[in-house]
Design an enzyme around this catalytic site. Structure first.
Site, PDB file in Angstrom:
ATOM      1  N   ILE A   1       0.845  -1.191   0.000  1.00 56.30           N
ATOM      2  CA  ILE A   1       0.000   0.000   0.000  1.00 56.30           C
ATOM      3  C   ILE A   1       0.886   1.248   0.000  1.00 56.30           C
ATOM      4  O   ILE A   1       0.407   2.353   0.301  1.00 56.30           O
ATOM      5  CB  ILE A   1      -0.967   0.026   1.202  1.00 56.30           C
ATOM      6  CG1 ILE A   1      -0.199  -0.067   2.527  1.00 56.30           C
ATOM      7  CG2 ILE A   1      -1.991  -1.095   1.082  1.00 56.30           C
ATOM      8  CD1 ILE A   1      -1.074   0.146   3.757  1.00 56.30           C
TER       9      ILE A   1
ATOM     10  N   HIS B   1      -5.361   1.708  -6.445  1.00 59.59           N
ATOM     11  CA  HIS B   1      -4.799   2.801  -5.631  1.00 59.59           C
ATOM     12  C   HIS B   1      -5.915   3.605  -4.948  1.00 59.59           C
ATOM     13  O   HIS B   1      -5.965   4.838  -5.032  1.00 59.59           O
ATOM     14  CB  HIS B   1      -3.916   3.721  -6.474  1.00 59.59           C
ATOM     15  CG  HIS B   1      -2.888   4.458  -5.654  1.00 59.59           C
ATOM     16  ND1 HIS B   1      -1.704   4.907  -6.179  1.00 59.59           N
ATOM     17  CD2 HIS B   1      -2.888   4.847  -4.343  1.00 59.59           C
ATOM     18  CE1 HIS B   1      -0.997   5.524  -5.236  1.00 59.59           C
ATOM     19  NE2 HIS B   1      -1.704   5.493  -4.116  1.00 59.59           N
TER      20      HIS B   1
ATOM     21  N   GLU C   1       1.337   2.829 -12.885  1.00 58.95           N
ATOM     22  CA  GLU C   1      -0.074   3.214 -12.846  1.00 58.95           C
ATOM     23  C   GLU C   1      -0.390   4.227 -13.950  1.00 58.95           C
ATOM     24  O   GLU C   1       0.427   5.093 -14.236  1.00 58.95           O
ATOM     25  CB  GLU C   1      -0.407   3.822 -11.478  1.00 58.95           C
ATOM     26  CG  GLU C   1      -0.257   2.844 -10.329  1.00 58.95           C
ATOM     27  CD  GLU C   1      -0.579   3.486  -8.973  1.00 58.95           C
ATOM     28  OE1 GLU C   1      -1.052   4.649  -8.932  1.00 58.95           O
ATOM     29  OE2 GLU C   1      -0.341   2.829  -7.948  1.00 58.95           O
TER      30      GLU C   1
ATOM     31  N   GLY D   1      -6.548   3.209  -1.570  1.00 60.05           N
ATOM     32  CA  GLY D   1      -6.338   3.097  -0.136  1.00 60.05           C
ATOM     33  C   GLY D   1      -6.761   4.311   0.660  1.00 60.05           C
ATOM     34  O   GLY D   1      -7.449   4.205   1.674  1.00 60.05           O
TER      35      GLY D   1
ATOM     36  N   ARG E   1       4.097   2.447  -2.539  1.00 57.83           N
ATOM     37  CA  ARG E   1       4.178   2.865  -3.937  1.00 57.83           C
ATOM     38  C   ARG E   1       4.561   1.649  -4.764  1.00 57.83           C
ATOM     39  O   ARG E   1       5.365   0.805  -4.323  1.00 57.83           O
ATOM     40  CB  ARG E   1       5.219   3.978  -4.129  1.00 57.83           C
ATOM     41  CG  ARG E   1       4.776   5.346  -3.600  1.00 57.83           C
ATOM     42  CD  ARG E   1       3.629   5.902  -4.428  1.00 57.83           C
ATOM     43  NE  ARG E   1       3.233   7.248  -4.021  1.00 57.83           N
ATOM     44  CZ  ARG E   1       2.260   7.516  -3.159  1.00 57.83           C
ATOM     45  NH1 ARG E   1       1.597   6.517  -2.592  1.00 57.83           N
ATOM     46  NH2 ARG E   1       1.942   8.771  -2.863  1.00 57.83           N
TER      47      ARG E   1
END
Length: 336
Positions: A259, A308, A290, A310, A261
């Site tokens: 969580i 992504h 990403e 989170g 990078r």
């Protein structure tokens, strides 16, 4: 009467910032809300006699840019640096990460950079979910149910899923998010492991944390845990820090959650470790390139993939926005 300091605010405060908080902030500064159709328009506004040629601060509240306006996006301070006016003294960025922003170059210009940590608990909670998902193989069983394999999923779970309780969790990165993960997973009965860092003692954060098992190196930690979660910052030192060498030190079936990078993990090394059996389950909310996901990862039913999200909840967005305004007020109150 002296004119109020001029601040450019990127993002709409409506629905994020309490009305009283926004009214108080607006009473102390001349606030300009970002409404530039393109980044070029934004950059040009800070030159000559443009509308932002004399701003003293830029405060980014969030992702809520009006429709039809080009997104600012990560790395916006790096792109804007050549255009920032001499009057600019402070940039408050939205979010935990700052690896895409050129902080040293800003500081060299006398511009203070700050970010916000409003997504700490939401990111940690998602990390805890991914830990549970990877240990219990939940992504696999959801796929099986959708494919009409209800009973086979039961049999597979009874044979291969494991409980978080009593398992050893290695946390790589004991900042705010790592600490939150430690508290949450300790409540599940997990034993918490981390690297022995001087900062742990200097900050005296141990008093607010569950008991910690300390390790001298990353290799030593991953060799002694059932699951490892990355909650570290992305730096040159953590680029692909989870490599073939690190995965080779893991016990068979170790779970891996990221969580932090995406670039902290070498994707191909991770995929190789899955195929060799060193890694038995994976939970990824972040990815190396990403918004693209390594196609190899799409082939494994032991991998839970998220986009992504989170720290992206309405609650965390509000926390970020309020923190951003407070950071600006704290900075300028010290100058009075």
């Amino acid at each position: 009467m002296d004119s109020l300091p001029k601040i450019l605010v990127i993002g709409d405060p409506k629905g994020l910032v309490p009305e009283a908080t926004w009214a108080d902030f607006s009473s102390k500064y001349e606030v300009h809300l970002y409404d530039f159709a393109t980044l070029d328009d934004f950059h040009q506004s800070m030159s000559g006699e443009g509308s932002c040629h004399n701003i003293i601060a830029i405060v980014r509240l969030g992702l809520n840019i009006p429709p039809g306006i080009e997104k600012v996006g990560q790395g916006w301070t790096k792109r804007g640096l050549p255009y920032f006016p001499p009057s600019l003294r402070l940039v408050v960025n939205f979010g935990h990460g700052y690896d895409e922003e050129d902080v040293p170059a800003l500081e060299a210009r006398g511009i203070t950079f700050a970010n916000t940590t409003g997504g700490t608990e939401s990111t940690a909670t998602l990390g805890t979910f991914l830990i549970i998902s990877s240990l219990r193989n939940l992504s696999r069983y959801e796929r099986m149910v959708r494919a009409g394999q209800f009973l086979p999923a039961l049999r597979d779970s009874a044979k291969n899923a494991v409980d978080p309780f009593s398992k050893k969790l290695g946390i790589f990165g004991m900042g705010a998010i790592g600490q939150a993960v430690a508290r949450q997973t300790a409540a599940l009965g997990m034993e918490i492991h981390c690297l022995d860092r001087k900062s742990l003692k200097e900050k005296n954060i141990g008093n607010s944390l569950p008991p910690l098992v300390l390790h001298p190196s990353l290799g030593d930690m991953v060799a002694n845990v059932d699951c490892v979660i990355l909650t570290c910052s992305y730096t040159p030192e953590t680029h692909h820090v989870f490599s073939h060498d690190v995965f080779s030190k893991m016990r068979p079936g170790t779970r891996v959650v990221n969580i932090a990078r995406g670039k902290c993990i070498d994707d191909d090394a991770l995929c190789d470790a899955i195929e060799k059996g060193n890694v038995g389950g994976v939970g990824l909310d972040v990815h190396d390139n990403e918004p693209y996901v390594n196609p190899r990862l799409l082939n494994y039913d032991c991998v839970t993939l998220l986009p992504h999200v989170g720290g992206l909840t309405h609650d965390s967005m509000s926390n970020h926005a309020v923190m951003a305004l407070q950071a600006a007020q704290n900075y300028f109150s010290k100058l009075v």
